[in-house]
Design a protein around this motif. Structure first.
Motif, PDB file in Angstrom:
ATOM      1  N   TYR A  28       3.542   6.186  -3.090  1.00 50.19           N
ATOM      2  CA  TYR A  28       4.054   6.159  -2.436  1.00 50.19           C
ATOM      3  C   TYR A  28       5.411   6.552  -1.838  1.00 50.19           C
ATOM      4  O   TYR A  28       5.951   7.977  -2.142  1.00 50.19           O
ATOM      5  N   LYS A  33       1.345   3.789  -7.838  1.00 46.63           N
ATOM      6  CA  LYS A  33      -0.344   4.041  -7.729  1.00 46.63           C
ATOM      7  C   LYS A  33      -0.987   2.669  -8.149  1.00 46.63           C
ATOM      8  O   LYS A  33      -1.793   2.581  -7.020  1.00 46.63           O
ATOM      9  N   LYS A  45       0.846  -0.450  -0.415  1.00 45.66           N
ATOM     10  CA  LYS A  45       0.083   0.280   0.458  1.00 45.66           C
ATOM     11  C   LYS A  45       0.796   0.795   0.293  1.00 45.66           C
ATOM     12  O   LYS A  45       0.223   2.683  -0.326  1.00 45.66           O
ATOM     13  N   GLU A  46       2.108   0.967   0.687  1.00 43.77           N
ATOM     14  CA  GLU A  46       3.344   2.452   0.437  1.00 43.77           C
ATOM     15  C   GLU A  46       4.134   2.681  -1.266  1.00 43.77           C
ATOM     16  O   GLU A  46       4.551   3.372  -1.234  1.00 43.77           O
ATOM     17  N   TYR A  47       3.296   1.763  -1.951  1.00 43.68           N
ATOM     18  CA  TYR A  47       4.429   1.514  -2.940  1.00 43.68           C
ATOM     19  C   TYR A  47       4.298   2.550  -3.993  1.00 43.68           C
ATOM     20  O   TYR A  47       4.888   3.345  -4.466  1.00 43.68           O
ATOM     21  N   SER A  81      -0.494   0.142  -4.916  1.00 46.04           N
ATOM     22  CA  SER A  81      -1.085  -0.279  -3.748  1.00 46.04           C
ATOM     23  C   SER A  81      -2.796   0.192  -3.800  1.00 46.04           C
ATOM     24  O   SER A  81      -3.245   0.076  -2.739  1.00 46.04           O
ATOM     25  N   GLN A  93      -2.442  -0.229   8.195  1.00 49.62           N
ATOM     26  CA  GLN A  93      -3.019  -0.448   7.689  1.00 49.62           C
ATOM     27  C   GLN A  93      -5.340   0.766   8.265  1.00 49.62           C
ATOM     28  O   GLN A  93      -5.386   0.460   7.270  1.00 49.62           O
ATOM     29  N   ALA A 107      -3.731  -3.371  -3.054  1.00 52.97           N
ATOM     30  CA  ALA A 107      -3.358  -4.023  -2.676  1.00 52.97           C
ATOM     31  C   ALA A 107      -4.067  -4.665  -1.070  1.00 52.97           C
ATOM     32  O   ALA A 107      -4.980  -3.118  -1.211  1.00 52.97           O
TER      33      ALA A 107
END
Length: 413
Positions: free
Chosen positions: A260, A273, A256-258, A276, A314, A279
């Motif tokens: 960012y 994006k 989920k941070e990819y 994420s 999360q 995800a």
């Protein structure tokens, strides 16, 4: 919070981001109430507010010492402070920047640098990790006590992968250490999803999500691994999988941070994006389905430990608990459930005294009402707790698959 970050640093992406985050902090101190290291040590510099001040002063030009780096390293990155913060301070991102900047200004001791390089080299590589773990098991009696305490055991699986015959499909990210340490977990997840008419696909790429290198300040290695993952997964996304799923909550958070982490990469920003956006933690997938066909097993008294990456990272606090109660499990009330267990990725290896004290406190709380099983949502927490627990520790998805009776974890002798 007012800042006076140097104009040179403000020209960098890290400087701009740190300045933005720092300015959102009102230094109220609510975060100290839920910080595990502050609770143990009672030192303002080992709490979120103190670390924020140290990062601010460092970015404004103050001298950096080994003591500064030590206070930043003692942070578990559990993000419990983010859950508590009324101002929405993105502390997790800030401490990553702080550690990276501090490490460019102060050289770690040789022993520490070697240990960090070893962890960054071995853990993300499944084959290397498997070989090292088996070798360590052979020489276990000769290892220093700090390593014997955290050396994880290995458990196999009697479950086969179900056939891919459903219209709905998800891509399961197997990661690096979990298939070696607990092969049963992903297979249990595939069986549960199969009961929910969802097929589980695998990419065939046996590598880390990037979290290990990311949190060891091996930033470029982490970003390159993330780009490689995107390249390998993209063809499956184009075939129409509805989600990218992980059974390890730490991996789910990293996915989920990819978006960012690669937001400034002109070639990968949009793809990252999308990754994420797709995800999902396995709990998010299961929670949205009809669970009427799934029933609790014979062992029903369970204490659940919500991993920090699940509840704080999360923001999925209560999701797994609701699932387990829905299918018939009796969940015990656990004191201070919001506090980290001390595993925190490589933390228990690098900061063993704090990691083991937090484990002791967590197991005391989990075992107070004498549960028959302890369940959790992340492989790191599972192995860390199981190495000293009086009762078996399993992944919660194993309970739904009915495979928990075979899942007792033990350290290799």
């Amino acid at each position: 919070m007012q800042t006076k970050i140097s104009s040179q640093l403000l020209t960098t992406d890290a400087g701009k981001e740190a300045d933005r985050i720092l300015r959102s902090c009102v230094h109220c101190g609510f975060c100290t109430a839920t910080c595990p290291t502050y609770q143990l040590m009672g030192d303002e510099l080992d709490g979120p507010r103190g670390r924020i001040y140290q990062i601010k002063e460092m970015l404004e030009g103050a001298e950096v010492s080994e003591k500064t780096l030590g206070h930043l390293d003692r942070c578990l990155s559990c993000r419990g402070c983010e859950t508590t913060c009324p101002s929405g301070v993105e502390y997790g991102h800030l401490v990553d920047i702080g550690r990276e900047v501090a490490e460019t200004r102060i050289k770690r001791p040789m022993r520490t640098r070697m240990m960090r390089k070893l962890l960054a080299s071995v853990l993300p590589d499944r084959l290397r990790f498997s070989r090292l773990l088996k070798t360590a098991a052979l020489f276990r009696p000769l290892l220093p006590a700090r390593f014997r305490e955290v050396l994880p055991g290995i458990s196999g699986s009697s479950l086969d992968w179900p056939e891919h015959n459903h219209v709905r499909r998800v891509l399961l990210i197997e990661g690096c250490v979990q298939p070696v340490l607990a092969a049963n977990i992903d297979r249990a997840a595939a069986h549960v999803l199969d009961q929910l008419s969802i097929s589980t696909l695998r990419s065939g790429v046996a590598q880390c999500c990037g979290a290990v290198e990311h949190h060891l300040n091996e930033t470029e290695a982490a970003l390159n691994r993330i780009r490689s993952n995107i390249d390998h997964w993209w063809p499956l996304l184009e075939q129409g999988v509805e989600a990218i799923v992980s059974t390890a909550s730490a991996c789910s958070l990293e996915l989920k941070e990819y978006g960012y982490l690669l937001r400034h990469d002109s070639l990968y920003a949009e793809k990252a994006k999308r990754i994420s956006a797709l995800a999902r933690d396995i709990s998010e997938v299961v929670a949205g389905e009809d669970l009427s066909a799934i029933e609790a097993g014979e062992i029903r008294n369970v204490a659940f430990h919500p991993s920090c990456t699940l509840q704080h990272g999360q923001k999925l606090n209560g999701v797994v608990e609701a699932i387990l109660r829905q299918v018939g499990y009796d969940l015990k009330v656990v004191k201070d459930a919001h506090i980290c267990c001390g595993a925190a990725g490589t933390y228990a290896v690098m900061q063993p005294e704090i990691g083991l004290e937090l484990r002791h406190n967590k197991l005391t709380a989990l075992q107070t009402d004498q549960p028959q099983l302890i369940a959790t949502a992340n492989i790191g927490c599972l192995k860390h707790l199981d190495s000293a627990s009086e009762v078996p520790v399993v992944h919660w998805i194993e309970l739904l698959a009915g495979s928990h009776v075979k899942a007792r974890q033990t350290n290799p002798q």
